[in-house]
Design an enzyme around this catalytic site. Structure first.
Site, PDB file in Angstrom:
ATOM      1  N   THR A 168     -10.605   2.367  -8.077  1.00 38.28           N
ATOM      2  CA  THR A 168     -11.604   3.599  -7.987  1.00 38.28           C
ATOM      3  C   THR A 168     -13.002   3.042  -7.863  1.00 38.28           C
ATOM      4  O   THR A 168     -13.349   2.067  -8.432  1.00 38.28           O
ATOM      5  CB  THR A 168     -11.428   4.385  -9.057  1.00 38.28           C
TER       6      THR A 168
ATOM      7  N   ARG B 221      -1.448  -0.744  -8.699  1.00 38.67           N
ATOM      8  CA  ARG B 221      -2.636  -0.310  -8.279  1.00 38.67           C
ATOM      9  C   ARG B 221      -2.400   1.274  -8.492  1.00 38.67           C
ATOM     10  O   ARG B 221      -1.550   1.834  -7.905  1.00 38.67           O
ATOM     11  CB  ARG B 221      -3.001  -0.664  -6.878  1.00 38.67           C
TER      12      ARG B 221
ATOM     13  N   LYS C 261      -6.755   7.262  -6.190  1.00 34.46           N
ATOM     14  CA  LYS C 261      -6.536   8.791  -6.230  1.00 34.46           C
ATOM     15  C   LYS C 261      -5.653   9.328  -4.971  1.00 34.46           C
ATOM     16  O   LYS C 261      -5.023  10.295  -5.166  1.00 34.46           O
ATOM     17  CB  LYS C 261      -8.001   9.480  -6.043  1.00 34.46           C
TER      18      LYS C 261
ATOM     19  N   ASP D 205       0.816  -1.247  -0.086  1.00 34.31           N
ATOM     20  CA  ASP D 205      -0.052   0.068   0.035  1.00 34.31           C
ATOM     21  C   ASP D 205       0.987   1.052   0.059  1.00 34.31           C
ATOM     22  O   ASP D 205       2.174   1.258   0.423  1.00 34.31           O
ATOM     23  CB  ASP D 205      -0.760  -0.121   1.295  1.00 34.31           C
TER      24      ASP D 205
END
Ligand code: FDA
Length: 311
Positions: free
Chosen positions: A229, A187, A190, A137
């Protein structure tokens, strides 16, 4: 303004203590989080996979300040991956895991980078043994450079280690160009954090334009794009851009968060697209929950209703 205040709250220890001590918060938490234990994550994963979805599981936690805790987080992932394999949920990457670098030590003053590297390598080894992958992440802007370096270093041994690019950062199109190469799993989201105007875009329209641009770069490249998204307009653009880039449906995937737009997840999966659900579990849900509230004011109303309800 509200979003700014909520994001500031996500980093406040006082607000964390107050909100986590409120039992009724749990009803709202349950909408976004599988539960507190690995059993909960496995049960929800099995249900989603049976329903035609893929999953990426996140053991909640971030900003670890204790090296032993960072190692325990890695232990939890290793244990989880063993169970996913035993229950035949991880083969062919159906269930993979997502890991926050600061949960496994990146922010530690004493050799944080080295500890995070070793912990993620341990998790990636367990993932490989389980027939699946890890995605790292991306957290706030202060961690971006170190996280990309971590991923690049680890990819020498684990070429399928995924990373995240956040379109709200001005640097992201350039990062996508570097990462749009064969074997690279990226990945695109936004971004759930804030950054000053010199490094981050602050208008919604600017972040969306940047997302569309990054998406086209990734789809035109040789890597494996993971388009994270819930935005209906960007999902439409993704479908068109993937067609123009000559992408087969299995050469990229859509990703959405557990509990958000489940009907759209089902629609995309039924259309033949690969759809992966980001599924968090664990008791350290505070930062995650507040970021979800910041994304949509209607969630705040849900939260206030739960707090004021007697049931
Ligand atoms: P946007 O916020 O504009 O929302 C578009 C529409 O989606 C809304 O109008 C609403 O209908 C729906 N929606 C969005 N958020 C909602 C919510 N919380 N509750 C209810 N409805 C909502 N970020 C990051 O910084 N680092 C990371 O590593 C990741 N990882 C990640 C993985 C996956 C699989 C996803 C889907 C997202 C992330 N994110 C993330 C979070 C991401 O950056 C972003 O904050 C959210 O996805 C919301 O942005 P959208 O693209 O959905 O658009």
């Amino acid at each position: 303004m509200l979003r700014e205040a909520l994001l500031a709250m996500s980093a406040s220890d006082q607000a964390r203590a107050l909100i986590m001590a409120t039992p009724l918060t749990r009803r709202v938490v349950a909408r976004f989080v599988a539960g507190e234990t690995a059993d909960d994550a496995l049960a929800v994963s099995a249900r989603l996979i049976a329903d035609g979805r893929l999953v990426t599981i996140d053991f909640l936690g971030e900003d670890t300040t204790d090296p032993d805790q960072a190692a325990l987080v890695a232990d939890e992932y290793v244990h989880l991956l063993g169970r996913l394999s035993a229950e035949n949920l991880s083969s062919h990457g159906r269930a993979e895991v997502s890991v926050k670098p600061t949960a496994v030590g990146l922010g530690l003053a004493d050799h944080g980078y080295k500890r995070a590297l070793a912990n993620i390598a341990r998790i990636a080894t367990a993932a490989r043994n389980a027939g699946t992958t890890v995605t790292v992440d991306m957290e706030d802007n202060s961690r971006v450079e170190a996280t990309l370096r971590l991923v690049s270093e680890l990819r020498a041994d684990f070429p399928d280690l995924g990373c995240v690019i956040q379109s709200y950062l001005r640097r992201s199109a350039a990062d996508c160009r570097v990462l749009a190469s064969a074997g690279s799993r990226v990945r695109l989201c936004k971004g759930a954090y804030r950054a000053s105007e010199d490094v981050g875009l602050t208008s919604r329209a600017g972040v969306d334009r940047s997302y569309a641009r990054c998406m086209r770069i990734l789809l035109a490249g040789d890597g494996y794009p993971m388009l994270a998204t819930h935005d209906p307009r960007l999902i439409r653009i993704a479908g068109t851009a993937a067609g123009l880039a000559g992408r087969a449906p299995d050469s990229f995937e859509y990703q959405m968060l557990y509990g958000i737009r489940p009907a759209e997840q089902a629609r995309l999966a039924a259309s033949g697209a690969k759809v992966r659900v980001y599924l968090p579990y664990g008791s350290d849900w505070y930062g995650y929950l507040v970021r979800r509230l910041a994304e949509k004011p209607a969630n705040l109303a849900l939260f206030v209703r739960a707090l004021s309800s007697r049931h």
